[in-house]
Design an enzyme around this catalytic site. Sequence first.
Site, mmCIF file in Angstrom:
data_model
loop_
_atom_site.group_PDB
_atom_site.id
_atom_site.type_symbol
_atom_site.label_atom_id
_atom_site.label_comp_id
_atom_site.label_asym_id
_atom_site.label_seq_id
_atom_site.Cartn_x
_atom_site.Cartn_y
_atom_site.Cartn_z
ATOM 1 N N LYS A 180 6.961 -1.409 -7.365
ATOM 2 C CA LYS A 180 6.722 -2.588 -8.196
ATOM 3 C C LYS A 180 6.124 -2.135 -9.529
ATOM 4 O O LYS A 180 5.139 -1.408 -9.549
ATOM 5 C CB LYS A 180 5.785 -3.549 -7.470
ATOM 6 N N THR A 219 -2.496 -14.124 -8.981
ATOM 7 C CA THR A 219 -1.736 -12.942 -8.552
ATOM 8 C C THR A 219 -2.222 -12.396 -7.211
ATOM 9 O O THR A 219 -1.759 -11.348 -6.781
ATOM 10 C CB THR A 219 -1.869 -11.820 -9.598
ATOM 11 N N GLY A 221 -2.292 -11.556 -3.647
ATOM 12 C CA GLY A 221 -1.282 -11.565 -2.583
ATOM 13 C C GLY A 221 0.136 -11.300 -3.055
ATOM 14 O O GLY A 221 1.079 -11.456 -2.271
ATOM 15 N N THR A 222 0.308 -10.869 -4.308
ATOM 16 C CA THR A 222 1.685 -10.638 -4.789
ATOM 17 C C THR A 222 2.332 -9.447 -4.061
ATOM 18 O O THR A 222 3.527 -9.477 -3.766
ATOM 19 C CB THR A 222 1.742 -10.384 -6.314
ATOM 20 N N GLY A 223 1.526 -8.403 -3.766
ATOM 21 C CA GLY A 223 2.085 -7.227 -3.080
ATOM 22 C C GLY A 223 2.556 -7.590 -1.677
ATOM 23 O O GLY A 223 3.666 -7.241 -1.257
ATOM 24 N N CYS A 224 1.691 -8.312 -0.939
ATOM 25 C CA CYS A 224 2.034 -8.721 0.433
ATOM 26 C C CYS A 224 3.280 -9.617 0.409
ATOM 27 O O CYS A 224 4.186 -9.477 1.243
ATOM 28 C CB CYS A 224 0.884 -9.523 1.054
HETATM 29 N N1 PLP Z 1 -4.149 -7.399 2.932
HETATM 30 C C1 PLP Z 1 -5.315 -8.029 2.927
HETATM 31 C C2 PLP Z 1 -5.935 -8.471 4.219
HETATM 32 C C3 PLP Z 1 -5.942 -8.272 1.731
HETATM 33 O O1 PLP Z 1 -7.101 -8.898 1.766
HETATM 34 C C4 PLP Z 1 -5.338 -7.848 0.509
HETATM 35 C C5 PLP Z 1 -5.959 -8.110 -0.777
HETATM 36 O O2 PLP Z 1 -7.009 -8.659 -0.919
HETATM 37 C C6 PLP Z 1 -4.139 -7.203 0.557
HETATM 38 C C7 PLP Z 1 -3.575 -7.011 1.775
HETATM 39 C C8 PLP Z 1 -3.424 -6.735 -0.667
HETATM 40 O O3 PLP Z 1 -3.209 -7.790 -1.523
HETATM 41 P P1 PLP Z 1 -2.091 -7.800 -2.647
HETATM 42 O O4 PLP Z 1 -0.896 -8.433 -2.063
HETATM 43 O O5 PLP Z 1 -2.706 -8.655 -3.698
HETATM 44 O O6 PLP Z 1 -1.845 -6.392 -3.044
#
Ligand code: PLP
Length: 278
Positions: A180, A219, A221-224
Site C-alpha cells: 500500500k 483512517t 483501520g484502513t490497513g485491516c
Molecule cells: N489490529 C488491531 C487490533 C489494531 O488495534 C490496529 C490498529 O490500531 C490494527 C490492527 C492496525 O490498524 P490499521 O488497519 O489502521 O493499520
Amino acid sequence: MNNPHTDKMVLSIAGSDPSGGAGIQADLKTFCVAGVYSGAVITCLTVQNTRGVTAYEPVAPELVKEQIRSVLEDMPVSHIKTGMIGTAGIAAGIGEALKDFPGEIICDPVLAATGGQPLLDLEAREAFLEHIAGRATVLTPNIPELEILFNERCTCAEEIIRAGNRVLEQFPGLRAVIVKGGHLPVSDQVTDYMVGRGEGSGENTVIAESHPYINSENTHGTGCTFASAFTAFHLRSGGDDQAAFRQAVSFMDQLLTCSVSHSLGSGKGPLMHHIIQS
Ligand code: PLP
C-alpha cells in the site's frame, strides 16, 4: 440462488479493537459489506479509542490454536486472513493450527497501531516471519512494515517493486506481495502495487493502481480493511489475484470518500463501512 462463493468462508485471525475502527471489528464489517461470510479468532484484546492504544492483553496461545482448529474442523474455510498477532507464542500456535491448511492465507503484517503503539513484540518478529509469513500465500504490508520486517528501503516505486520481488524470493509459498503506497510523501495520487510471482519460469508481474489522495482524519483501520477487502474479493472472484487487487483498491477509494465528512471520536476516526454503496 446458486452462488458458488456462498459455500466458502473466510476466517479472520486478529486483535480486537473495542472502538470498532480496526482489528477484527474492521475485518468483519468489510467481509459483510463485500458479501462473504467470516468467522473470527481473537488473538489479543486491546484497550483503545480513536486517540490510540493504551494496553493489550494477549490470549493464551493454546486457546488461539484451539479456536482455529474448532472452526477449521467443522466449516468450509477457503481463506484465512491474519492481522495483529501480538506475541511469539501466538505466532507459533497459529502456525501449528495452520500446518495442514490447504487454502489461501492472506497475511497483513501488523506491527503498530495507526498512532504508532507497537502491536507485535520485538522478539515476536522472527516467529511471525517463520510461522505466519512463511505460510502465507499473499502478504499486504504498508511501506513501514516492508522496511522494518524485511529490511528494505522504500522511497519510490522502483524500490517498492524491488522489495516486493525480494520478499517473493525469500518466501517460496507466497504468490503475491501487495504494497500500500499511502506512506509515500503526499501527492495528489496514491499508488498501490501488487508484485505477483511469474508462472513457471516467467518474470514476476507488477500491477500499479493509482487513485486520488483523500485528505481525511478517518483512517483508523484502513490497513485491516484493505487486506480484508482483498481477501473477500479473492474468494468471490474464484481466486483471481489481479481482479481482487483492483476491486480492493477501488473499494478503499469509495470507503475513504464516503467516510471523510463523518466524525466519531476526537482522534483518527473510523471508516464508515455501513454506509458504503455496494
Ligand atoms: N489490529 C488491531 C487490533 C489494531 O488495534 C490496529 C490498529 O490500531 C490494527 C490492527 C492496525 O490498524 P490499521 O488497519 O489502521 O493499520
